[in-house]
Scaffold this motif. Structure first.
Motif, PDB file in Angstrom:
ATOM      1  N   GLU A  28      40.162 -22.757  38.454  1.00  0.00           N
ATOM      2  CA  GLU A  28      39.741 -22.437  39.595  1.00  0.00           C
ATOM      3  C   GLU A  28      41.233 -21.795  40.149  1.00  0.00           C
ATOM      4  N   THR A  29      41.090 -20.153  39.801  1.00  0.00           N
ATOM      5  CA  THR A  29      42.681 -19.794  39.701  1.00  0.00           C
ATOM      6  C   THR A  29      43.268 -19.002  41.160  1.00  0.00           C
ATOM      7  N   SER A  30      41.691 -19.515  42.031  1.00  0.00           N
ATOM      8  CA  SER A  30      42.595 -18.408  43.422  1.00  0.00           C
ATOM      9  C   SER A  30      43.026 -19.553  44.324  1.00  0.00           C
ATOM     10  N   LEU A  31      43.271 -20.627  43.329  1.00  0.00           N
ATOM     11  CA  LEU A  31      44.320 -21.923  44.046  1.00  0.00           C
ATOM     12  C   LEU A  31      45.648 -21.865  43.329  1.00  0.00           C
ATOM     13  N   LEU A  32      45.324 -21.539  42.685  1.00  0.00           N
ATOM     14  CA  LEU A  32      46.815 -21.342  41.228  1.00  0.00           C
ATOM     15  C   LEU A  32      47.600 -19.748  41.325  1.00  0.00           C
ATOM     16  N   THR A  33      48.628 -20.493  41.141  1.00  0.00           N
ATOM     17  CA  THR A  33      49.635 -19.218  41.228  1.00  0.00           C
ATOM     18  C   THR A  33      49.537 -18.675  39.204  1.00  0.00           C
ATOM     19  N   ASN A  34      50.304 -17.469  39.308  1.00  0.00           N
ATOM     20  CA  ASN A  34      50.613 -16.686  38.011  1.00  0.00           C
ATOM     21  C   ASN A  34      50.702 -17.758  36.909  1.00  0.00           C
ATOM     22  N   GLU A  35      51.866 -18.169  37.312  1.00  0.00           N
ATOM     23  CA  GLU A  35      52.296 -18.958  36.244  1.00  0.00           C
ATOM     24  C   GLU A  35      51.545 -20.363  36.050  1.00  0.00           C
ATOM     25  N   GLU A  36      51.441 -20.728  36.789  1.00  0.00           N
ATOM     26  CA  GLU A  36      50.585 -21.996  37.030  1.00  0.00           C
ATOM     27  C   GLU A  36      48.742 -21.655  36.142  1.00  0.00           C
ATOM     28  N   ILE A  37      48.474 -20.403  35.918  1.00  0.00           N
ATOM     29  CA  ILE A  37      47.343 -20.342  35.375  1.00  0.00           C
ATOM     30  C   ILE A  37      47.597 -20.208  34.252  1.00  0.00           C
ATOM     31  N   VAL A  38      48.433 -19.036  33.039  1.00  0.00           N
ATOM     32  CA  VAL A  38      49.665 -19.610  32.236  1.00  0.00           C
ATOM     33  C   VAL A  38      49.975 -20.768  31.801  1.00  0.00           C
ATOM     34  N   ILE A  39      49.753 -21.164  32.495  1.00  0.00           N
ATOM     35  CA  ILE A  39      50.524 -23.015  32.093  1.00  0.00           C
ATOM     36  C   ILE A  39      48.799 -23.485  31.659  1.00  0.00           C
ATOM     37  N   ALA A  40      47.909 -23.626  32.607  1.00  0.00           N
ATOM     38  CA  ALA A  40      46.721 -24.050  32.288  1.00  0.00           C
ATOM     39  C   ALA A  40      45.502 -23.683  31.242  1.00  0.00           C
ATOM     40  N   CYS A  41      45.480 -22.274  30.987  1.00  0.00           N
ATOM     41  CA  CYS A  41      45.544 -21.946  29.939  1.00  0.00           C
ATOM     42  C   CYS A  41      46.297 -22.531  28.395  1.00  0.00           C
ATOM     43  N   GLN A  42      47.158 -22.457  28.922  1.00  0.00           N
ATOM     44  CA  GLN A  42      47.870 -22.849  26.918  1.00  0.00           C
ATOM     45  C   GLN A  42      47.449 -24.676  27.058  1.00  0.00           C
ATOM     46  N   LEU A  43      47.844 -25.739  28.202  1.00  0.00           N
ATOM     47  CA  LEU A  43      46.915 -26.248  27.844  1.00  0.00           C
ATOM     48  C   LEU A  43      45.854 -26.805  27.434  1.00  0.00           C
ATOM     49  N   ALA A  44      44.591 -26.144  27.948  1.00  0.00           N
ATOM     50  CA  ALA A  44      42.836 -25.934  27.602  1.00  0.00           C
ATOM     51  C   ALA A  44      43.071 -25.470  26.155  1.00  0.00           C
ATOM     52  N   VAL A  45      44.000 -24.702  25.355  1.00  0.00           N
ATOM     53  CA  VAL A  45      43.899 -24.296  24.307  1.00  0.00           C
ATOM     54  C   VAL A  45      44.684 -25.508  23.559  1.00  0.00           C
ATOM     55  N   GLU A  46      45.284 -26.206  23.562  1.00  0.00           N
ATOM     56  CA  GLU A  46      46.507 -27.363  23.142  1.00  0.00           C
ATOM     57  C   GLU A  46      45.033 -28.435  23.182  1.00  0.00           C
ATOM     58  N   ALA A  47      44.397 -28.304  24.003  1.00  0.00           N
ATOM     59  CA  ALA A  47      43.721 -29.327  23.792  1.00  0.00           C
ATOM     60  C   ALA A  47      42.680 -29.512  23.014  1.00  0.00           C
ATOM     61  N   GLY A  48      42.411 -28.256  22.922  1.00  0.00           N
ATOM     62  CA  GLY A  48      40.926 -28.079  21.953  1.00  0.00           C
ATOM     63  C   GLY A  48      40.163 -27.338  22.990  1.00  0.00           C
ATOM     64  N   ALA A  49      40.228 -27.086  23.606  1.00  0.00           N
ATOM     65  CA  ALA A  49      38.621 -26.436  24.571  1.00  0.00           C
ATOM     66  C   ALA A  49      38.401 -25.054  24.164  1.00  0.00           C
ATOM     67  N   GLN A  50      37.042 -24.375  23.989  1.00  0.00           N
ATOM     68  CA  GLN A  50      37.148 -23.295  22.987  1.00  0.00           C
ATOM     69  C   GLN A  50      36.724 -21.486  24.263  1.00  0.00           C
ATOM     70  N   TYR A  51      37.012 -22.432  25.690  1.00  0.00           N
ATOM     71  CA  TYR A  51      37.077 -21.082  26.565  1.00  0.00           C
ATOM     72  C   TYR A  51      37.758 -21.530  28.222  1.00  0.00           C
ATOM     73  N   VAL A  52      39.125 -20.453  28.591  1.00  0.00           N
ATOM     74  CA  VAL A  52      39.198 -20.905  30.168  1.00  0.00           C
ATOM     75  C   VAL A  52      38.305 -20.268  30.820  1.00  0.00           C
ATOM     76  N   LYS A  53      37.850 -20.305  31.930  1.00  0.00           N
ATOM     77  CA  LYS A  53      37.265 -19.859  32.804  1.00  0.00           C
ATOM     78  C   LYS A  53      38.013 -19.679  34.179  1.00  0.00           C
ATOM     79  N   THR A  54      37.942 -18.955  34.882  1.00  0.00           N
ATOM     80  CA  THR A  54      38.202 -19.094  36.518  1.00  0.00           C
ATOM     81  C   THR A  54      37.933 -19.286  37.285  1.00  0.00           C
ATOM     82  N   SER A  55      36.800 -20.052  38.036  1.00  0.00           N
ATOM     83  CA  SER A  55      36.088 -20.652  39.243  1.00  0.00           C
ATOM     84  C   SER A  55      34.774 -20.917  39.179  1.00  0.00           C
ATOM     85  N   THR A  56      34.728 -22.107  40.383  1.00  0.00           N
ATOM     86  CA  THR A  56      33.886 -22.660  40.192  1.00  0.00           C
ATOM     87  C   THR A  56      33.117 -21.672  41.022  1.00  0.00           C
ATOM     88  N   GLY A  57      32.828 -21.591  41.888  1.00  0.00           N
ATOM     89  CA  GLY A  57      32.196 -20.183  42.513  1.00  0.00           C
ATOM     90  C   GLY A  57      32.344 -21.273  44.569  1.00  0.00           C
TER      91      GLY A  57
END
Length: 226
Positions: free
Chosen positions: A131-160
């Motif tokens: 839900e990138t529209s609610l996040l700062t760039n720093e928070e987007i980076v952190i979220a991506c890093q956490l997703a990778v560390e947790a074993g997810a195969q994709y990161v996605k921008t938004s629910t719509g």
């Protein structure tokens, strides 16, 4: 990029609350005709989609978990993912807990993603909706890093379903953060060919769109102009 190539990027999406059985059947018929990557539907329709697509190996089934707010308990998200995979989902798009991220409960955010990854097992791809529209760039980076560390195969921008959708700037930032080993899905507000191509050029490896047919037909028309 021709229509067939572009279709392979697209999750053919129908997440309206009033979608009916016939709407889902039509969505699956269109996905088979156009060879979209997956259909993207609510969990209650996964079994129906699995029946409709049982002889179609090229079209997967994406469903959404903790949708659209991401604020469910992790145990509920995990159970929802487990049930969806049992019903036939091949990909699950889970919504990150945005409130936890903004509160800097980072271990809880990572555990939340891990719960869904573990529940999905090895038979389903997990995408994390930031839900990138609610996040700062720093928070987007952190979220991506956490997703990778947790074993997810994709990161996605938004629910719509939030205040904004995908932007090329956010896609480029997400791609830069996760590198080439993790997928990036652009979704939210992607309704035309030019926007789709721009997202792919920015680094998207998957597109979520309800306008997939319009986009692919435009790609075919553009290709025939050359």
């Amino acid at each position: 990029m021709n229509g067939n190539q572009l279709a392979s990027y697209i999750d053919h999406t129908l997440l309206k609350a009033d979608a009916t059985e016939q709407n889902i059947i039509q969505l699956c018929t269109e996905a088979k005709q156009y060879h979209f990557a997956t259909v993207c539907i609510h969990p209650c329709w996964v079994k129906l989609a699995a029946e409709q697509l049982q002889d179609e190996r090229d079209v997967g089934i994406t469903t959404v978990i903790g949708f659209p707010l991401g604020a469910n308990a992790s145990s509920i998200k995990a159970l929802e993912a487990q049930q969806a995979v049992a019903d036939g989902a091949t990909e699950v798009d889970m919504v990150l807990n945005v409130g936890y991220l903004k509160s800097r409960f980072l271990s809880a955010v990572k555990s939340d993603i891990e719960a869904v990854v573990n529940a999905s097992g090895t038979s389903a791809i997990v995408k994390v909706i930031l839900e990138t529209s609610l996040l700062t760039n720093e928070e987007i980076v952190i979220a991506c890093q956490l997703a990778v560390e947790a074993g997810a195969q994709y990161v996605k921008t938004s629910t719509g379903f939030s205040s904004g959708g995908a932007t090329t700037e956010h896609i480029a930032l997400m791609r830069h953060t996760v590198g080439e080993r993790v997928g990036v899905k652009a979704s939210g507000g992607i309704r035309d060919y030019d926007t789709t191509v721009a997202m792919i050029k920015a680094g998207a490896s998957r597109i979520g769109a309800s306008a997939g047919i319009t986009i692919v037909n435009k790609a075919e028309s553009a290709a025939s102009d050359y």
